[in-house]
Design an enzyme around this catalytic site. Structure first.
Site, PDB file in Angstrom:
ATOM      1  N   GLN C 196     -33.973  15.493  18.936  1.00  0.00           N
ATOM      2  CA  GLN C 196     -35.047  16.336  18.981  1.00  0.00           C
ATOM      3  C   GLN C 196     -36.154  15.626  20.152  1.00  0.00           C
ATOM      4  OE1 GLN C 196     -35.225  19.044  16.934  1.00  0.00           O
ATOM      5  NE2 GLN C 196     -33.052  18.735  16.307  1.00  0.00           N
ATOM      6  N   ALA C 237     -41.802  24.019  11.306  1.00  0.00           N
ATOM      7  CA  ALA C 237     -40.611  23.309  11.703  1.00  0.00           C
ATOM      8  C   ALA C 237     -40.703  23.192  13.330  1.00  0.00           C
ATOM      9  CB  ALA C 237     -39.508  24.289  11.391  1.00  0.00           C
ATOM     10  N   HIS C 238     -39.560  22.941  13.679  1.00  0.00           N
ATOM     11  CA  HIS C 238     -39.314  22.653  15.292  1.00  0.00           C
ATOM     12  C   HIS C 238     -39.447  23.795  16.106  1.00  0.00           C
ATOM     13  CE1 HIS C 238     -34.679  22.007  14.749  1.00  0.00           C
ATOM     14  NE2 HIS C 238     -35.212  23.024  14.074  1.00  0.00           N
ATOM     15  N   ASN C 239     -39.906  23.936  17.114  1.00  0.00           N
ATOM     16  CA  ASN C 239     -39.998  25.144  18.081  1.00  0.00           C
ATOM     17  C   ASN C 239     -40.949  26.357  17.658  1.00  0.00           C
ATOM     18  OD1 ASN C 239     -37.225  23.596  18.686  1.00  0.00           O
ATOM     19  ND2 ASN C 239     -37.957  24.708  20.401  1.00  0.00           N
TER      20      ASN C 239
END
Lengths: 341, 341, 341
Positions: C196, C237-239
């Site tokens: 990540q 969460a990511h993005n």
């Protein structure tokens, strides 16, 4: 770092079409990649647009057949290959291997080589720490804890006494391992605490998300087996076992004494009632509320849980309930009319 | 430690059948117990198998009548008795009573006797700490906090300014007490913070789970009353009151200004909308979404909440919805046919 | 502090009825206010009881017309005005502006003026910290993090490497910013970690609740835009991108790559599936499970999501499902009887 496509292909096991000498110096997503990057195209959407990426090379599935001006690396599992390529170029530098003078280390600590212990880490007594372990600031390790080689524990994680952590485990920030299980005996007026005497055991290659809570067992162990991955804010109650390579998405709650099989997937915000058995290869849909055992290989969703395909159909009916209700009332009227004739 | 059954019976108030001089040195679950352990058998499942345990003695309910070769201790509340026996044998040793040279203690700290303050604990100014309090590493205690006698606070817990903690309270790791309530005044474009000026008050004999968030009140207090037990990852918003001896299971969310009565049970992942009143002795089912007041003594489940027995029936119908929908369409056809005649 | 009503009116832009020289020394809720306090009355319930408060003055809406013996300050947005008044009287004193000798500060830290850094804070290397920043005890700031002016970060928060925090941001205790996104490539046997590599960027005027987990992007950034407010135990969460001035209530979970528009409201315990787009001004009901894109300006609820008004009707039918089922069976019998004739 710069690597030729040929060199990269050796690492990821790929078959190159195009310029094997092409030099690659990074990896990036399809639309962000530049001429010096390698990217990947798995699904139809990207494969269709293959010539649109500026990437210097594209990892594609083995069955990719179309012609392309792009340099291609065809592999069996493109996403796994991309994961590998990322590690080639970007594996983050490990923190300096040193024990901060600002860390606190208790009695009888057995400490491996090349460890990194940050400021304000607390290691209590009789702790065993493997080689190349990284403990970020604010980590607390309780008495008699055992930590395997190559473990990385992010800031402000608490691992309480006697818990056992395997090798190559990653624990993200803020997580608690080994809090007391939720056990109380009611006498009709108040609750009496059941001492929680067991531990948490986390096996090799597990990654635990941020702000998880994994309770110690009443007796024996709460057990997170090899290769399990948990997302953030996951609750694992006392005496739970999670089988090998199972995946638990964010905000899932697993009640006490549940056993989860191998290769299971628990989607986000699902909940599992106590003492249940979830089989191998089971997939549980997002927000599902599981109240009974699930045999191997099933895909279930909903509250109550049901086969996922049935749940999709149930979901389509639910917004029609007011309409159905109306229809029934109407049907009753029409029936009455007929009966009266 | 070794105790005779007679001695144990004195502590738990039991009536012994068998060898009162039998020496017991530990306690364990039914199937794990050895000759030197005492165990317990509450429900039919274990009582039926009573002769199968290797335990040297078994705690059974008073109404247990069958003959057994086992040494038995018959008590009114076997699970409570077992909780007591566990404490007899396993009460964990308290950490050394000393104030770590690596702790930070602010001005005007009033500190009781026999406290244990671990490394990298921060106690800010004007804090009052009772006797025999244990503060684990990484605990932060804000200005003007008051902590009663015999409190244990696990690693990396934050208790923010002015909060009040009663006696014999346990707070598990990673929990936050006294974060700002979620209060904002919208002006149509942006949100203006409402200062959160109140506190959190936690009364005697409460246990708070790991990674709970208990917000301070806007004015006055968020109030966790005597004997309440919360599991992990529980959210308690500002100005909530939780009544005496209520139990809140993992991942429950309680919105602002909710009042919960005495002896309530909120099962896992339930949610309570703001400003509601939940009565005494109410049980709320797992994952229930509560949107209106619940009078005393009810058992409710589901979203929307309904009597639990009704919810069980509703749950049985839900997977049949596609089938019911089909039936209705068919009924309409048949009706039309009849009407056309 | 004591301020005349005239002075207060200048600050909040109000129109005074009554004694403009009345001295006010505090602010309090309607039923708790004393003679020296100002309070507010927004909704009908309090406006009806206006003469019952003991407050020395009452903030009321501009359209308030009734006569009252009370001193009134009529404003366009009474709740915003009350927020302002609270800040006038109670803005908590900032902690002493000093860098604790017990903090750890790495290499190349650029530190603004008048900062307050508490004991056992860790600031790793190459960190930039703005003016008047307050870091409470146990905060960990990773390498290369940038923190803007007037930021306050509460105890035991972890901000991991390279994340960027804007101005006037508040981060409540126990929160994790920049944990690894949940990304793994399965090879059929085990999971391979996707590094990540991105960051979390939090823009100006954001407030993040306690024990949030906001994951860094795989590439690029997870982005919390200007003015967003999150409650406790929220998972991002990511993005993910959360648009300006959106509000996320406790225990909401937002899956990877979701985009949320401006001025959205996500009520408590809602969940959003991955890769969805939630429009501007969308309101998502409590506990809703969102599985498809939501266009601008909609109010949706339920699982599956549906227009909120429809959901209210669906909710009314659900407890009647057993009854409806019975009706259908009965209808079928009656139909059969008719058909047989």
């Amino acid at each position: 770092m710069e690597l030729s496509l040929a060199k990269i292909a050796k690492v990821i096991g790929g078959e190159i079409t195009g310029d094997v000498n092409k030099k690659i110096s990074g990896a990036a997503p399809f639309d962000d990649a530049t001429e010096n990057d390698i990217t990947y195209a798995i699904n139809a959407k990207f494969i269709k647009r293959l010539d649109e990426t500026r990437a210097g090379a594209v990892i594609v599935p083995l069955n990719y057949k179309k012609k392309s001006k792009k340099n291609l690396a065809a592999v069996k599992m493109p996403y796994v290959a991309f994961a590998t390529v990322l590690k080639l170029f970007y594996q983050p530098p490990k923190p300096e291997t040193r024990i901060s003078a600002n860390a606190y280390i208790g009695k009888n600590c057995m400490c491996g080589k090349d460890v990194s212990i940050a400021p304000f880490v607390v290691i209590q007594d009789n702790v065993s720490i493997g080689d190349r372990v990284v403990l970020h600031p604010g980590v607390v390790i309780g008495n008699d804890v055992i930590i395997g080689d190559d473990v990385e524990i992010y800031p402000n994680v608490s691992i309480l006494e006697r818990c056992v952590i395997g090798k190559r485990v990653i624990i993200n920030a803020g997580t608690v391992i080994g809090s007391d299980g939720f056990g109380f005996a009611p006498d009709g007026k108040q609750y009496h605490k059941i001492l929680q005497l067991g531990i948490v055991q986390i096996d090799d290659d597990v990654e635990i998300g941020a702000c998880n809570t994994i309770d110690r067992a009443t007796f024996g162990k709460t057990w997170i087996r090899k290769g399990v991955k948990t997302d953030n804010l996951v609750q694992v109650a006392h005496n739970v076992t999670v089988g090998e390579n199972s995946v638990i998405v964010a905000q899932v709650g697993i009640s006490g004494s549940v056993t989860i099989g191998k290769n299971a997937i628990l989607a986000g915000q699902a909940g599992i009632a106590g003492h249940l058995e979830i089989g191998d290869n089971v997939t549980i849909g997002p927000r599902a509320g599981i109240a009974k055992n699930i045999p191997d290989n099933l895909v279930v969703s909903g509250t109550p849980e049901m086969p996922h395909r049935l749940w999709l159909r149930v979901q389509r009916i639910m917004p029609k309930l007011p309409e159905l209700n109306k229809k029934i009332l109407e049907i009753e009227k029409r029936l009455k009319k007929i009966e009266e004739k």
